[in-house]
Write a protein that holds these residues in place. Structure first.
Motif, PDB file in Angstrom:
ATOM      1  N   PHE A  32      60.665  19.466 101.603  1.00  0.00           N
ATOM      2  CA  PHE A  32      61.774  19.319 102.551  1.00  0.00           C
ATOM      3  C   PHE A  32      61.272  18.718 103.864  1.00  0.00           C
ATOM      4  CE2 PHE A  32      64.288  20.823 106.119  1.00  0.00           C
ATOM      5  CZ  PHE A  32      65.570  20.445 105.736  1.00  0.00           C
ATOM      6  N   ASP A  33      60.179  19.267 104.403  1.00  0.00           N
ATOM      7  CA  ASP A  33      59.651  18.793 105.681  1.00  0.00           C
ATOM      8  C   ASP A  33      59.180  17.344 105.612  1.00  0.00           C
ATOM      9  OD1 ASP A  33      60.187  21.230 106.861  1.00  0.00           O
ATOM     10  OD2 ASP A  33      58.100  21.925 106.827  1.00  0.00           O
ATOM     11  N   ILE A  34      58.540  16.971 104.501  1.00  0.00           N
ATOM     12  CA  ILE A  34      58.088  15.583 104.371  1.00  0.00           C
ATOM     13  C   ILE A  34      59.289  14.642 104.357  1.00  0.00           C
ATOM     14  CG2 ILE A  34      57.009  13.871 102.850  1.00  0.00           C
ATOM     15  CD1 ILE A  34      55.118  16.095 101.908  1.00  0.00           C
ATOM     16  N   VAL A  35      60.279  14.969 103.551  1.00  0.00           N
ATOM     17  CA  VAL A  35      61.447  14.089 103.434  1.00  0.00           C
ATOM     18  C   VAL A  35      62.179  13.978 104.774  1.00  0.00           C
ATOM     19  CG1 VAL A  35      63.700  13.815 102.306  1.00  0.00           C
ATOM     20  CG2 VAL A  35      61.686  14.376 100.946  1.00  0.00           C
ATOM     21  N   GLU A  36      62.208  15.059 105.540  1.00  0.00           N
ATOM     22  CA  GLU A  36      62.868  15.037 106.849  1.00  0.00           C
ATOM     23  C   GLU A  36      62.156  14.130 107.842  1.00  0.00           C
ATOM     24  OE1 GLU A  36      65.797  16.599 108.158  1.00  0.00           O
ATOM     25  OE2 GLU A  36      66.116  16.550 105.998  1.00  0.00           O
ATOM     26  N   LYS A  37      60.814  14.169 107.856  1.00  0.00           N
ATOM     27  CA  LYS A  37      60.061  13.379 108.833  1.00  0.00           C
ATOM     28  C   LYS A  37      58.686  13.067 108.266  1.00  0.00           C
ATOM     29  CE  LYS A  37      58.419  13.182 113.531  1.00  0.00           C
ATOM     30  NZ  LYS A  37      57.875  13.926 114.633  1.00  0.00           N
ATOM     31  N   ASN A  38      58.403  11.769 108.088  1.00  0.00           N
ATOM     32  CA  ASN A  38      57.100  11.370 107.588  1.00  0.00           C
ATOM     33  C   ASN A  38      56.810   9.922 107.945  1.00  0.00           C
ATOM     34  OD1 ASN A  38      57.600   9.508 105.031  1.00  0.00           O
ATOM     35  ND2 ASN A  38      59.125  11.142 104.917  1.00  0.00           N
ATOM     36  N   ALA A  39      55.555   9.579 107.844  1.00  0.00           N
ATOM     37  CA  ALA A  39      55.097   8.187 107.981  1.00  0.00           C
ATOM     38  C   ALA A  39      54.280   7.905 106.729  1.00  0.00           C
ATOM     39  CB  ALA A  39      54.256   8.021 109.237  1.00  0.00           C
ATOM     40  N   PHE A  40      54.726   6.937 105.936  1.00  0.00           N
ATOM     41  CA  PHE A  40      54.117   6.679 104.633  1.00  0.00           C
ATOM     42  C   PHE A  40      54.243   5.192 104.354  1.00  0.00           C
ATOM     43  CE2 PHE A  40      54.046   6.475 100.018  1.00  0.00           C
ATOM     44  CZ  PHE A  40      53.145   7.466  99.644  1.00  0.00           C
ATOM     45  N   GLN A  41      53.119   4.484 104.417  1.00  0.00           N
ATOM     46  CA  GLN A  41      53.154   3.038 104.215  1.00  0.00           C
ATOM     47  C   GLN A  41      52.073   2.617 103.231  1.00  0.00           C
ATOM     48  OE1 GLN A  41      53.211   0.656 107.752  1.00  0.00           O
ATOM     49  NE2 GLN A  41      53.234  -1.255 106.611  1.00  0.00           N
ATOM     50  N   PRO A  42      52.480   2.347 101.992  1.00  0.00           N
ATOM     51  CA  PRO A  42      51.511   1.870 101.005  1.00  0.00           C
ATOM     52  C   PRO A  42      51.028   0.466 101.360  1.00  0.00           C
ATOM     53  CG  PRO A  42      53.542   2.636  99.949  1.00  0.00           C
ATOM     54  CD  PRO A  42      53.803   2.548 101.411  1.00  0.00           C
ATOM     55  N   ALA A  43      49.747   0.208 101.140  1.00  0.00           N
ATOM     56  CA  ALA A  43      49.196  -1.127 101.381  1.00  0.00           C
ATOM     57  C   ALA A  43      49.917  -2.125 100.473  1.00  0.00           C
ATOM     58  CB  ALA A  43      47.701  -1.132 101.097  1.00  0.00           C
ATOM     59  N   GLY A  44      50.319  -3.237 101.051  1.00  0.00           N
ATOM     60  CA  GLY A  44      50.984  -4.298 100.292  1.00  0.00           C
ATOM     61  C   GLY A  44      52.488  -4.158 100.170  1.00  0.00           C
ATOM     62  N   ALA A  45      53.041  -3.067 100.641  1.00  0.00           N
ATOM     63  CA  ALA A  45      54.492  -2.869 100.572  1.00  0.00           C
ATOM     64  C   ALA A  45      55.128  -3.477 101.812  1.00  0.00           C
ATOM     65  CB  ALA A  45      54.835  -1.395 100.489  1.00  0.00           C
ATOM     66  N   GLU A  46      56.176  -4.282 101.603  1.00  0.00           N
ATOM     67  CA  GLU A  46      56.841  -4.925 102.732  1.00  0.00           C
ATOM     68  C   GLU A  46      57.811  -4.011 103.448  1.00  0.00           C
ATOM     69  OE1 GLU A  46      58.336  -8.840 101.970  1.00  0.00           O
ATOM     70  OE2 GLU A  46      56.619  -9.312 100.688  1.00  0.00           O
ATOM     71  N   SER A  47      58.503  -3.156 102.684  1.00  0.00           N
ATOM     72  CA  SER A  47      59.435  -2.218 103.321  1.00  0.00           C
ATOM     73  C   SER A  47      59.717  -1.068 102.375  1.00  0.00           C
ATOM     74  CB  SER A  47      60.742  -2.916 103.708  1.00  0.00           C
ATOM     75  OG  SER A  47      61.476  -3.257 102.549  1.00  0.00           O
ATOM     76  N   GLY A  48      60.179   0.021 102.949  1.00  0.00           N
ATOM     77  CA  GLY A  48      60.546   1.200 102.174  1.00  0.00           C
ATOM     78  C   GLY A  48      62.040   1.329 102.169  1.00  0.00           C
ATOM     79  N   PRO A  49      62.541   2.463 101.918  1.00  0.00           N
ATOM     80  CA  PRO A  49      61.853   3.732 101.712  1.00  0.00           C
ATOM     81  C   PRO A  49      61.260   3.834 100.306  1.00  0.00           C
ATOM     82  CG  PRO A  49      64.193   4.088 101.528  1.00  0.00           C
ATOM     83  CD  PRO A  49      63.998   2.644 101.897  1.00  0.00           C
ATOM     84  N   TYR A  50      60.477   4.923 100.090  1.00  0.00           N
ATOM     85  CA  TYR A  50      59.744   5.105  98.854  1.00  0.00           C
ATOM     86  C   TYR A  50      60.054   6.448  98.205  1.00  0.00           C
ATOM     87  CZ  TYR A  50      57.164   1.615 101.454  1.00  0.00           C
ATOM     88  OH  TYR A  50      56.843   0.519 102.199  1.00  0.00           O
ATOM     89  N   ALA A  51      59.884   6.456  96.898  1.00  0.00           N
ATOM     90  CA  ALA A  51      59.920   7.691  96.121  1.00  0.00           C
ATOM     91  C   ALA A  51      58.493   7.935  95.652  1.00  0.00           C
ATOM     92  CB  ALA A  51      60.855   7.552  94.925  1.00  0.00           C
ATOM     93  N   LEU A  52      58.061   9.177  95.691  1.00  0.00           N
ATOM     94  CA  LEU A  52      56.698   9.519  95.298  1.00  0.00           C
ATOM     95  C   LEU A  52      56.734  10.557  94.195  1.00  0.00           C
ATOM     96  CD1 LEU A  52      53.575   9.582  95.759  1.00  0.00           C
ATOM     97  CD2 LEU A  52      54.015  11.364  97.483  1.00  0.00           C
ATOM     98  N   LYS A  53      55.957  10.320  93.157  1.00  0.00           N
ATOM     99  CA  LYS A  53      55.737  11.333  92.119  1.00  0.00           C
ATOM    100  C   LYS A  53      54.239  11.625  92.130  1.00  0.00           C
ATOM    101  CE  LYS A  53      56.278  12.553  87.298  1.00  0.00           C
ATOM    102  NZ  LYS A  53      56.770  12.154  85.978  1.00  0.00           N
ATOM    103  N   MET A  54      53.918  12.904  92.289  1.00  0.00           N
ATOM    104  CA  MET A  54      52.528  13.329  92.308  1.00  0.00           C
ATOM    105  C   MET A  54      52.213  14.076  91.020  1.00  0.00           C
ATOM    106  SD  MET A  54      52.319  14.721  96.244  1.00  0.00           S
ATOM    107  CE  MET A  54      50.628  15.285  96.099  1.00  0.00           C
ATOM    108  N   SER A  55      51.024  13.803  90.490  1.00  0.00           N
ATOM    109  CA  SER A  55      50.596  14.502  89.286  1.00  0.00           C
ATOM    110  C   SER A  55      49.079  14.640  89.284  1.00  0.00           C
ATOM    111  CB  SER A  55      51.060  13.762  88.027  1.00  0.00           C
ATOM    112  OG  SER A  55      50.488  12.470  87.970  1.00  0.00           O
ATOM    113  N   SER A  56      48.613  15.456  88.368  1.00  0.00           N
ATOM    114  CA  SER A  56      47.185  15.627  88.142  1.00  0.00           C
ATOM    115  C   SER A  56      46.921  15.182  86.715  1.00  0.00           C
ATOM    116  CB  SER A  56      46.805  17.097  88.332  1.00  0.00           C
ATOM    117  OG  SER A  56      45.451  17.292  88.030  1.00  0.00           O
TER     118      SER A  56
END
Length: 153
Positions: A32-56
């Motif tokens: 919740f906190d990340i979605v509310e306020k974050n700075a996330f810029q992948p190298a090579g991406a021109e614009s967002g927003p982004y969806a992230l899936k994390m896994s191991s």
């Protein structure tokens, strides 16, 4: 608000171990906190927003990122993070146990150690993502919380 931000985060259910109510609550709050306020810029991406899936996967932390005209997966070895993650999980377990008691001094001491390890883990994660994904300190802290969720056994 910057276009370079996360608007959704998903933790791979197959990667998640069983967890306590406290841990599940931390996950939900971190997302919740990340979605509310974050700075996330992948190298090579021109614009967002982004969806992230994390896994191991096979001892690697995987970030699957999708945005407008952009998809990228980054895999990071967990080895450099293992010690701080283990120490953080251990101190969190102690913290949850002490919370059930009434020794305020002990709660404060453990909480200070917990916050210190959390910051250390966030900075290590941020440095491991350098050149791949640019994130601010608060985003790194919350992502570290999610990394520990994937790591718990």
């Amino acid at each position: 608000m910057s276009e370079h931000r996360l608007t959704s985060i998903e933790l791979d259910a197959a990667s998640l171990p069983a967890s306590s109510a406290e841990i599940e609550h931390e996950r939900r709050v971190a997302i919740f906190d990340i979605v509310e306020k974050n700075a996330f810029q992948p190298a090579g991406a021109e614009s967002g927003p982004y969806a992230l899936k994390m896994s191991s996967q096979d001892g690697r932390l995987v970030f699957d990122i999708a945005g407008p005209g952009f998809t990228k997966a980054h895999g990071l070895s967990m080895s450099p993070l293992n010690k701080v993650i283990k120490d953080y999980i251990d101190i969190c377990d102690s913290y949850y146990e002490v919370l059930r008691g009434t020794d305020v001094g002990k709660i404060e001491a453990i909480d200070m150690g917990r916050r210190g390890l959390h910051n250390e883990g966030a900075e290590l994660l941020k440095s491991r993502l350098e050149g791949k994904i640019d994130i601010d300190h608060e985003t790194a802290r919350r992502l570290f919380t999610l990394v520990t969720a994937l790591y718990r056994r």
